[in-house]
Scaffold this active site. Structure first.
Site, short mmCIF file in Angstrom:
data_model
loop_
_atom_site.label_atom_id
_atom_site.label_comp_id
_atom_site.label_asym_id
_atom_site.label_seq_id
_atom_site.Cartn_x
_atom_site.Cartn_y
_atom_site.Cartn_z
CB CYS A 110 -0.94 0.01 1.21
SG CYS A 110 -2.23 -1.24 1.09
CG HIS A 111 0.71 3.83 2.08
ND1 HIS A 111 -0.31 3.12 2.67
CD2 HIS A 111 0.12 4.82 1.38
CE1 HIS A 111 -1.48 3.67 2.35
NE2 HIS A 111 -1.24 4.70 1.56
#
Lengths: 282, 190, 431
Positions: free
Chosen positions: B154-155
């Site tokens: 995701c990040h």
């Protein structure tokens, strides 16, 4: 004015119309009642009025009795009747500890999925599982029981009027119909595959007497397992399964009512004080 | 309240000090009782939203770890969230222990994150501590990130072989839930 | 509106002053249920039930919203989620019993409220609109209660839904398509359950809206009172607060005591055991009965057992059942007696206590009893009286009756005086 008069005139006519229509039905009904013989009811017995530990506003569960009742359900009833709203973990509420519940759950086979092939299979139960049903579905239940599906027992004592007494009375009450009853109501004789029981509203039910001999179940606490004892124990157990929160409910009720009584008395005195200023002096 | 009453009907209002005090007391007591009753009602109304008995009962999970080969991980479910159970290889253990002394964002040693006698079994939640995505690296062939453990796509948070945060936005290591070995091969989580 | 002597709202501090100038909510409350609302000083405890009805509406909405957090409106699981609420949800059993018995208490206080209105002719000018809105509320309550009873998906839920939607099937030609359309199928199932849930959630808020209109309309002429004589001077009234807040507080305490005694100690006494059996479309209960608060109307429905000329019995029953409530809409124009209170109407009073009340009790008993003699014949006599009372007797006695002397004013009625005046003079509405 004439308009209002007409409203009332219409009302009077409509009112008379309804009255005539319903009284016409009354006359026809009265004529039929006078000329036709009314179909009499075959009388059935009201349940016996038995004493229970959980009766009344101060009632409590008798854990020993509930545990005996579980044993009766386990060894007799569960052959045909499910208990689908009760989970094994709930048994901790009737005095079993975590280990006992785990062991009891593991002794039951519940539906599962084979982790390798994904096929439907059974596995030992976990505390989070619910009591398994003796039949995979209603069709199987009906075909194994002469087309009468044995009902789920979880809520049985709430689903019948005076349920606890009814279940106990029914289990104790199996007996062939008396001569007098048969003389008066020949239709009360049990048909093929049916069994007579004066406490059953139709007098004849598909279930044969499940508790027939003393000692059918061996109680762990040494209580003598008479038919009456087993009937009462399983009725008590089914009262618990129908409403496990019953005792907590009653115990919560008392402080609430006492507080409300106190608050209402205060409200009354406060109201009297406030109104004293404007009430006429006697 | 007593004041308004008195002004409404000045002709009949109680005038003695005692009477006024008694009236005040009654009104205050009655209104307080209503307030207490109202507060008492809030308790069940709030508590009904907490997890119900069946949810709480399902909040422990048993996992059999015997079939996990070194270097493999399995995903189990704990409280409706993914749980990673990984058997570390000797190299992964060595790498993790080497980094025990490195500068870490959330310092913890491998020994603190495993159970004594089962130093090769790493049990962590499969929930990135940044915003709750499921990190990659548990299943065969997934990206394991720069530190050979888990990687959150995701990040871009990188976790090492002990599930510790090494790079990226996540603030803490992958959570090690409370668990215990109920036998040599079975763990009970929760 | 209101009386010239009604007290004006004065903000007591900076915050309420700020609020009053921008959003006069404190003023609204003050004028609605505060010291700014003058109320006749002679109201009896029969005037408590409006506030109690409002209270139980709130109880139903709060407990209902809570139950909706745990309930699933799907025929596969509806019964099981209801049991989930009873067994596993924290305090779920309390929420459900409070909701089920709350419905009963809502109806009890509303029935008492309606009977108060009937005896004291609270529907008469200038209060017709209050009465009409009240009948609307009652109809909405019946619809809401009926749909709510379907949700647990027990045997009575299912068969109740089937019987009540079946009533529409009595309508010639369009009846059956309407029934199928209402259910979204040929028998109650998922589609019906889901729409009943949706509407059961919506309607209480519609009721709350109509209640606001009902109270708004009430504040135009102000409350009626046991003498039926309109307010004349300030000495006839007291401010709502603290006098009636205190009196309603006490009444609420009594109501809560009875309510919680039921909830905690007899929670299933007003329900039917069959609703603890999961819905089974293949097996009908021995006696299908609605909840107790529908019994009088259910008795009227079933009283019409014989075709009436070209009207089939079933259709006649359906028409009569709806007519029995809809006729309330016409009461203000049927009863033209200038005197309101039954205390001063000797004939009206006799017919009320010895005609209407016994008829309602008989209808209530017959509605809950199985459809066999003597209940059917009793319900037929009571049904005939019910229609005659409202549509024939009431219009006639209001023109032939000679009322008893009324007190000159409320103050006189309370404080006593030997001055009595004759009817007619004191019944003009307050302006």
């Amino acid at each position: 004015m004439t308009k209002l008069l007409s409203v009332r005139l219409v009302a009077i006519l409509v009112g008379l119309g309804f009255a005539v229509a319903v009284l016409w039905a009354f006359v026809v009904g009265a004529y039929n009642a006078a000329t036709e013989e009314a179909a009499g009811h075959v009388p059935y017995e009201k349940p016996m009025d038995l004493a229970w530990s959980f009766d009344g506003p101060f009632g409590k569960w008798d854990h020993a009795q509930l545990q005996r009742g579980l044993k009766v359900y386990d060894e007799v009833c569960s052959a045909c009747h499910s208990l689908k709203f009760v989970a094994f973990r709930d048994l901790e509420q009737i005095g079993y500890d975590e280990g006992q519940v785990k062991a009891y759950a593991a002794s039951k086979q519940v539906p599962g999925i084979d982790p390798v092939t994904g096929e439907a299979t059974t596995r030992p139960g976990l505390p989070t599982d619910y009591f398994p049903s003796p039949y995979p579905n209603n069709v199987a239940a009906a075909s194994a029981n002469n087309n009468a599906i044995p009902p789920d027992l979880s809520l049985m004592t709430k689903a019948r009027g005076d349920g606890t007494n009814y279940v106990a009375s029914l289990l104790m009450g199996y007996a062939p119909p008396s001569e007098e009853l048969l003389a008066e109501h020949p239709e009360a004789a049990p048909g093929p595959g049916l069994h007579h029981n004066p406490y059953f509203p139709n007098l004849n039910l598909a279930m044969a007497a499940p508790l027939t001999t003393a000692g059918q179940v061996t109680y762990d606490d040494g209580t003598e397992a008479t038919v009456e004892q087993m009937s009462k124990d399983v009725a008590a157990f089914l009262t618990w399964t129908a409403e496990p929160t019953m005792v907590k409910r009653k115990q919560t009720g008392w402080p609430v009512l006492i507080f409300l009584l106190f608050a209402t008395v205060l409200a009354y005195m406060s109201k009297k004080q406030i109104w004293a200023a404007v009430k006429p002096k006697k | 309240m007593a004041d308004t009453t008195a002004t409404a009907t000045p002709d009949t209002a109680t005038t003695s000090d005692d009477g006024i005090r008694r009236r005040d007391f009654l009104d205050i007591a009655a209104v307080s009782a209503a307030g207490i009753g109202g507060l008492a009602v809030v308790y069940p109304l709030v508590s009904q939203m907490a997890p119900s008995k069946d949810v709480l009962a399902a909040s422990s999970t048993e996992v059999d770890v015997s079939a996990i080969e070194p270097g493999q991980a399995i995903k189990a479910v704990f409280r409706k969230q993914p749980l990673f159970v990984k058997r570390l290889t000797a190299e992964e253990i060595a790498a993790a222990q080497r980094d025990d002394t490195a500068s870490l964002r959330d310092p913890q040693t491998l020994a603190e994150r495993t159970k004594e006698g089962h130093g090769d079994i790493l049990v962590t939640m499969g929930v990135c501590t940044h915003l709750g995505c499921v990190p990659l690296g548990a299943a065969e062939g997934e990206v394991k990130g720069e530190f050979g453990g888990y990687f959150c796509p995701c990040h871009g948070s990188h976790y090492d072989t002990a599930g510790r945060i090494r790079k990226g936005p996540a603030p803490t290591n992958l959570e090690v839930p409370e668990y215990e070995f109920t036998s040599d091969t079975v763990i009970q989580v929760g | 509106m209101s009386f010239p002597w009604a007290r004006q709202y004065e903000p007591s501090n900076g915050f309420t002053k700020f609020l009053d100038e921008r959003l006069p909510l404190p003023r609204l409350v003050y004028n609605a249920i505060g010291a700014g609302y003058p109320v006749p000083r002679n109201l009896s405890y029969f005037w408590n039930f409006g506030v109690l009805a409002g209270f139980f509406l709130v109880v139903q909405i709060v407990t209902g919203v809570v139950l909706a957090m745990h309930y699933a409106a799907n025929a596969q699981v509806a019964f099981a989620t209801t049991e989930h609420i009873m067994r596993d949800v924290n305090w779920g059993w309390l929420m459900r019993y409070a909701h089920a018995n709350g419905a009963s208490f809502f109806f009890i206080v509303v029935y008492l409220h309606i009977f108060r209105g009937l005896f004291y002719s609270s529907y008469k000018a200038p209060r017709e609109m209050i009465w009409l809105l009240g009948v609307v509320i009652f109809l909405l309550m019946m619809a809401t209660a009926f749909m709510g009873y379907v949700l647990p998906w027990g045997q009575m839920s299912f068969w109740g839904a089937k019987v009540i939607t079946g009533l529409f099937g009595a309508i010639p030609l369009v009846g059956e398509p309407i029934q199928v359309w209402l259910l979204g199928g040929f028998a109650p199932d998922n589609a019906a359950l889901n729409r009943f849930f949706s509407l059961h959630f919506l309607l209480p808020f519609v009721i709350a809206g109509v209640v606001i209109l009902h109270i708004w309309a009430l504040h135009i002429p102000g409350s009626s009172n046991p003498t039926g004589v309109e307010v004349k001077t300030e000495s006839d009234t007291v401010p709502f607060h603290p006098y009636y807040t205190a009196k309603d507080g006490f009444g609420l305490g009594i109501a809560l005591l009875l309510y919680f005694a039921m909830v905690f100690f007899l929670p299933n006494a007003l329900g039917h055991p069959d609703n603890y059996i999961e819905a089974n479309p293949l097996s009908t209960p021995a006696h299908i009965v609605p909840e107790w608060y529908f019994w009088p109307f259910y008795a009227i429905l079933r009283a019409f057992t014989v075709d009436f000329f070209f009207v089939p019995a079933k259709l006649m029953g359906v028409i009569a059942m709806f007519a029995s409530i809809l006729l309330w809409f016409f009461l203000p124009w049927l009863d033209k007696s200038p005197v309101r209170s039954g205390h001063y109407r000797p004939m009206f009073r006799k017919f009320f206590w010895f005609g209407l009340i016994p008829a309602m009790i008989v209808l209530f008993i017959c509605g809950g009893a199985p459809a066999e003699e003597p209940f059917v014949m009793l319900s037929q006599i009571a049904t005939a009286y019910y229609f005659l009372h409202f549509l024939v007797i009431l219009p006639i006695i209001s023109s032939v009756e000679k009322p008893e002397p009324l007190p000159y004013s409320i103050t006189e009625a309370v404080l006593g005086s030997d001055k009595k005046v004759v009817k007619g003079e004191n019944t003009s509405p307050a302006v």
